[in-house]
Design a protein around this motif. Structure first.
Motif, PDB file in Angstrom:
ATOM      1  N   ILE A  12       8.547  63.013  40.444  1.00 11.97           N
ATOM      2  CA  ILE A  12       7.030  62.966  40.903  1.00 11.97           C
ATOM      3  C   ILE A  12       6.524  64.214  41.765  1.00 11.97           C
ATOM      4  O   ILE A  12       5.576  64.758  41.373  1.00 11.97           O
TER       5      ILE A  12
ATOM      6  N   ASN B 103       5.753  66.771  39.838  1.00 12.55           N
ATOM      7  CA  ASN B 103       4.681  66.516  38.865  1.00 12.55           C
ATOM      8  C   ASN B 103       4.834  66.368  37.294  1.00 12.55           C
ATOM      9  O   ASN B 103       4.258  66.720  36.258  1.00 12.55           O
TER      10      ASN B 103
ATOM     11  N   LYS C 258       5.747  63.837  34.167  1.00 11.73           N
ATOM     12  CA  LYS C 258       5.028  62.884  33.584  1.00 11.73           C
ATOM     13  C   LYS C 258       5.791  61.476  33.277  1.00 11.73           C
ATOM     14  O   LYS C 258       5.244  60.433  33.211  1.00 11.73           O
TER      15      LYS C 258
ATOM     16  N   HIS D  80       5.635  56.128  43.421  1.00 12.18           N
ATOM     17  CA  HIS D  80       6.347  56.972  44.462  1.00 12.18           C
ATOM     18  C   HIS D  80       6.656  55.977  45.612  1.00 12.18           C
ATOM     19  O   HIS D  80       5.773  55.179  45.850  1.00 12.18           O
TER      20      HIS D  80
ATOM     21  N   ARG E  35       1.018  57.926  43.625  1.00 11.90           N
ATOM     22  CA  ARG E  35       1.525  58.595  42.582  1.00 11.90           C
ATOM     23  C   ARG E  35       2.636  57.986  41.954  1.00 11.90           C
ATOM     24  O   ARG E  35       3.342  57.332  42.220  1.00 11.90           O
ATOM     25  N   SER E  36       2.823  58.590  40.520  1.00  8.40           N
ATOM     26  CA  SER E  36       3.507  57.711  39.651  1.00  8.40           C
ATOM     27  C   SER E  36       4.062  58.621  38.445  1.00  8.40           C
ATOM     28  O   SER E  36       3.555  59.737  38.295  1.00  8.40           O
ATOM     29  N   LEU E  37       4.805  57.966  37.730  1.00  7.86           N
ATOM     30  CA  LEU E  37       5.238  58.605  36.522  1.00  7.86           C
ATOM     31  C   LEU E  37       5.650  57.407  35.491  1.00  7.86           C
ATOM     32  O   LEU E  37       5.993  56.125  36.097  1.00  7.86           O
TER      33      LEU E  37
END
Length: 843
Positions: A170, A173, A175, A213, A219-221
């Protein structure tokens, strides 16, 4: 009831081989287990990587209807070190891989099929945080360089991860990520407070999940958990036996989730919100299962659409289907992580967890723990030295290491200087540059030590484990070059606790001393190999050998009777570090297999000139023992023999020494055969079976005769030689002789490609008839020559409207008649599929 939109279908292929190069020479040494290929990379390229780049779709008679780039149909990743090797040795296959990604970007709304991979295939949750982030960043940088875009995902080696690993993705960056369903801990709908625990991987794999995260930032994926049952069917249950069986599995799964539409055209557009998908070893498609590449090609290019399945990739699907559920993953014992190929977290790379690759009964893998302890010991000692020494040269040593991948991707003296100036904040002196690069190479070696294959298989004496031990030895060599104390003693103590299952190998320390130390190639041996080779094959004044540039000056070589003597000065420069070493050398060939070389550090012009003058003054008058003694006195003390030759020089010596022996044997065989030829043929015609001794002489002789005529034809395009070859072929067929098939196969394959290429380029030339005759001759000799490269040349000609000129050749090579019917009206596949050339040079 089926949905109105088709179910998306994604197959992910993980293509990877561990780095196999000797770390001292940057060359892969012969690996007998890969026979008839020289090493495993070559074998698996032939069986898998190339066939998938040029996959055949055939008709009911086995004739080629289409050549498909499978990489344009599947989601995939390639190991960076494997791609570097393919770029160097199989550029056409490499080009097709890159082109497949460009095609998919155009077709899938900007989403490419390719994703990145952790650089050295280390088990990331077992790395310390610094190493984990370097592995990720090197993998991403390599991807950007090769594919020319930012990756959306990174393949986690063995899908191994914990919260720290996914958090690092994450932070970079990314996805999405692909995991095993057995790695999911619990899920919930976004916004809900209620979690559902996942038992034995029983979760809905047809939708993506959001992973948050662990730092609480939001934040995530996305996580795609591949279908475990489909993966098992492909890997173990014969799903690649045919495309029908493979697509049956996918279609059944799609029906279970209610997403098959019989009206689908198989292209993008629209979304059912469901994806049937699987992640597999890419080597399944051709290496593990012969013709798996063809199964994949027909299944995805033709049959999927007919079954109402829409072939896509993860990036395109994710853009249209944001995750509606959140997931937490399992952390494994003590938070060390989980993986797809170990039922015990990541025990397969740390301890005797009972996971193995079909080990014999009674074997254990207790060696895994002391192996990792020993390598961790070297890593930590090297890290302390790097931080201390690197702090004097770099503004930020660890950032310098993260960005060092730039020089691995694009090496060169100018790039090197620019990189070091940027990292140091000033221009370094030549000595400082060498030290800085040696420190960075030290770190690269410690990263290579943790390539996952070192633990994956059954014993510490296996080639994969010996390879990671070589990286440890190389790391300690770099420490010695930096005049730093090495952790060798403590390393061997820890390694001695790793007992091999093979009694003769003892323990890890024994293996290191026996197999690893023997592989070490120091600069004096490289210089000696050059000197010995110069006795039979004059080397150029400069060149490249074993990871070094060399310059040969003051060279003199003469022969007197059976004696040959050479003297000179050899300067070696290591590519990676710029380190130079200077040697004075003398080498002598006494005859047959007796080669001798002595060398020492270059003593200066005056002493070197005196030594060479003295030796040459005695060359034509002294006895051999006296000359050898003089060589030792003036050029010693280090001495070397034939056994120290590197592979580059070994082949030429082999040809010289064994060529003479084989020549003498050949003469005797041919004499024996010709002397008794009439009797042999009469006995055969009368129905007698030849004794093996006479048959061997006959087959050896006739193979040599055929080779000579084919060589004449290849080099001189001599039609008489070709007619003689046809005559010999008739003799072989009439008398039922067996030829040396491997040798003749390669010659014929090379010649067929050569003449087919010429025939396509000049349709009215004699090459067209020669190509047809060669193909017939190979069939007549029952050689089973591989015609694929020739097929590809003609197939490409058919696509660009040159097909009318090669129709007969196309049919002879096994291309389908339907191609000839289409060529006058249209191209056979969209133009973008042929942007990368179909033909590839034949080694």
């Amino acid at each position: 009831m089926a949905n109105s939109a088709a179910t998306a279908l994604v197959i992910h292929g993980h293509f990877y081989q561990p780095p196999r190069e000797n770390p001292w020479t940057d060359h892969i040494e012969p690996q007998p287990g890969a026979h008839p290929f020289s090493n495993w990379n070559e074998r698996i390229t032939s069986e898998c990587y190339r066939p998938n780049a040029f996959a055949r779709i055939v008709d009911n008679y086995g004739r080629v209807e289409r050549i498909v780039n499978n990489y344009s149909l599947i989601n995939f990743n390639f190991g960076p070190t494997l791609l570097a090797w393919l770029e160097r040795f199989h550029p056409a296959t490499y080009a097709r891989i890159l082109e497949a990604d460009r095609m998919s970007v155009r077709r899938r709304g900007g989403h490419g099929n390719a994703i990145a991979q952790g650089y050295h295939h280390s088990i990331l949750p077992l790395c310390n945080e610094r190493d984990m982030r370097t592995e990720i960043r090197w993998g991403l940088a390599d991807f950007r360089h090769r594919f020319g875009r930012v990756p959306e995902s990174l393949w986690l080696p063995e899908t191994a991860c914990n919260d720290a690993t996914l958090g690092a993705l994450i932070d970079e960056n990314l996805k999405y990520v692909i995991l095993s369903p057995f790695q999911a801990e619990r899920v919930r709908r976004a916004g809900s407070e209620v979690w559902l625990s996942i038992i034995d991987g029983q979760l809905d794999t047809t939708v993506p999940y959001r992973y948050l995260h662990p730092d609480g930032s939001g934040r995530s994926l996305a996580v795609f958990f591949y279908d475990g049952q489909l993966a098992k069917a492909i890997a173990f249950d014969g799903a690649l036996a045919s495309s029908h069986i493979l697509l049956d599995h996918f279609e059944r799964r799609a029906h279970e989730v209610g997403g098959v539409s019989s009206s689908s055209n198989g292209e993008g557009g629209g979304s059912s919100g469901r994806v049937v998908h699987v992640a597999t070893d890419g080597e399944s498609y051709g290496h593990h299962f012969k013709y798996g590449d063809r199964c994949l090609a027909y299944g995805l290019e033709v049959e999927a659409a007919a079954r109402g399945l829409r072939v896509t990739n993860y990036g395109e699907f994710l853009e249209a289907n944001e995750p509606e559920f959140e997931v937490e993953i399992k952390q494994g014992a003590e938070g060390e992580g989980t993986a797809w190929s170990c039922a015990h977290g990541v025990g397969r790379w740390t301890r005797d967890c009972s996971c193995h690759a079909g080990a014999p009964e009674g074997w254990n893998q207790k060696w895994r723990t002391p192996l990792r302890d020993a390598l961790n010991y070297v890593r930590d000692d090297a890290a302390r030295a790097y931080e201390e020494q690197g702090g004097e040269l770099f503004r930020d040593p660890w950032r310098a290491r993260d960005e060092y991948v730039e020089l691995l991707i694009e090496p060169g003296r100018e790039r090197r200087t620019e990189f070091l100036t940027r990292q140091a904040g000033r221009r370094l002196s030549e000595a400082e540059e060498q030290r800085a690069l040696t420190l960075l190479e030290l770190q690269r070696s410690t990263l290579l030590m943790f390539t996952s294959c070192g633990w994956f298989f059954n014993d510490i004496s296996g080639i994969e484990t010996v390879q990671v031990l070589k990286y440890a030895a190389r790391a300690m060599d770099f420490m010695s070059e930096l005049q730093l104390p090495t952790p060798r003693e403590g390393f061997l103590e820890l390694l001695a606790e790793a007992e091999s299952n093979v009694r003769k190998h003892g323990n890890g320390a024994d293996i290191f001393l026996e197999l690893v130390e023997r592989a070490r190639v120091a600069p004096p041996r490289i210089a000696a190999s050059l000197a010995i080779s110069s006795l039979v094959d004059k080397s150029g004044q400069d060149g490249e050998i074993a990871g070094h540039a060399y310059t040969l000056t003051d060279f003199r070589q003469e022969r007197h009777g059976r004696l040959a003597l050479a003297t000179g000065r050899i300067v070696l420069e290591t590519f990676a570090t710029g380190r130079q070493q200077d040697f004075a050398v003398a080498a002598m060939h006494v005859g047959d297999v007796d080669f001798y070389c002595v060398l020492k550090e270059y003593p200066g012009d005056v002493l070197f000139q005196a030594a060479t003058d003295n030796l040459w003054a005695q060359f034509r008058t002294d006895s051999v023992p006296a000359l050898l003694r003089l060589m030792q006195e003036d050029f010693g003390p280090s001495d070397f023999g034939l056994e120290h030759l590197l592979p580059e020089g070994r082949q030429r010596i082999y040809e010289i020494v064994f060529g003479r022996l084989v020549g003498r044997f050949s003469e005797q065989y041919e004499y024996l055969y010709e002397e008794n030829r009439r009797n042999i043929e009469m006995l055969q015609q009368a129905g007698f079976n030849l004794p093996e001794e006479l048959r061997a002489a006959a087959e050896f002789t006739i193979t040599r005769r055929l080779e000579r005529e084919m060589q004449k034809f290849e080099q001189e395009a001599d039609p008489e030689a070709f007619r003689e070859a046809l005559k010999i072929a008739g003799e072989v067929a009439r008398l039922g002789y067996r030829l040396d098939r491997i040798s003749m196969q390669r010659k014929f394959e090379r010649l067929i490609v050569q003449t087919v290429r010429a025939a396509v380029g000049e349709p009215d030339s004699e090459n067209h008839a020669a190509a047809l005759a060669l193909i017939d001759l190979a069939a007549k000799l029952n050689l089973h020559a591989n015609l694929e490269r020739a097929q590809e040349i003609v197939y490409e000609a058919l696509q660009d409207a040159r097909g009318a000129n090669v129709a007969e050749l196309a049919l002879k090579l096994g291309l389908a008649p339907s191609l000839l019917q289409e060529v006058t009206t249209t191209t056979l596949t969209p133009p973008e599929t042929t942007a990368a050339p179909l033909e590839e040079s034949v080694a």
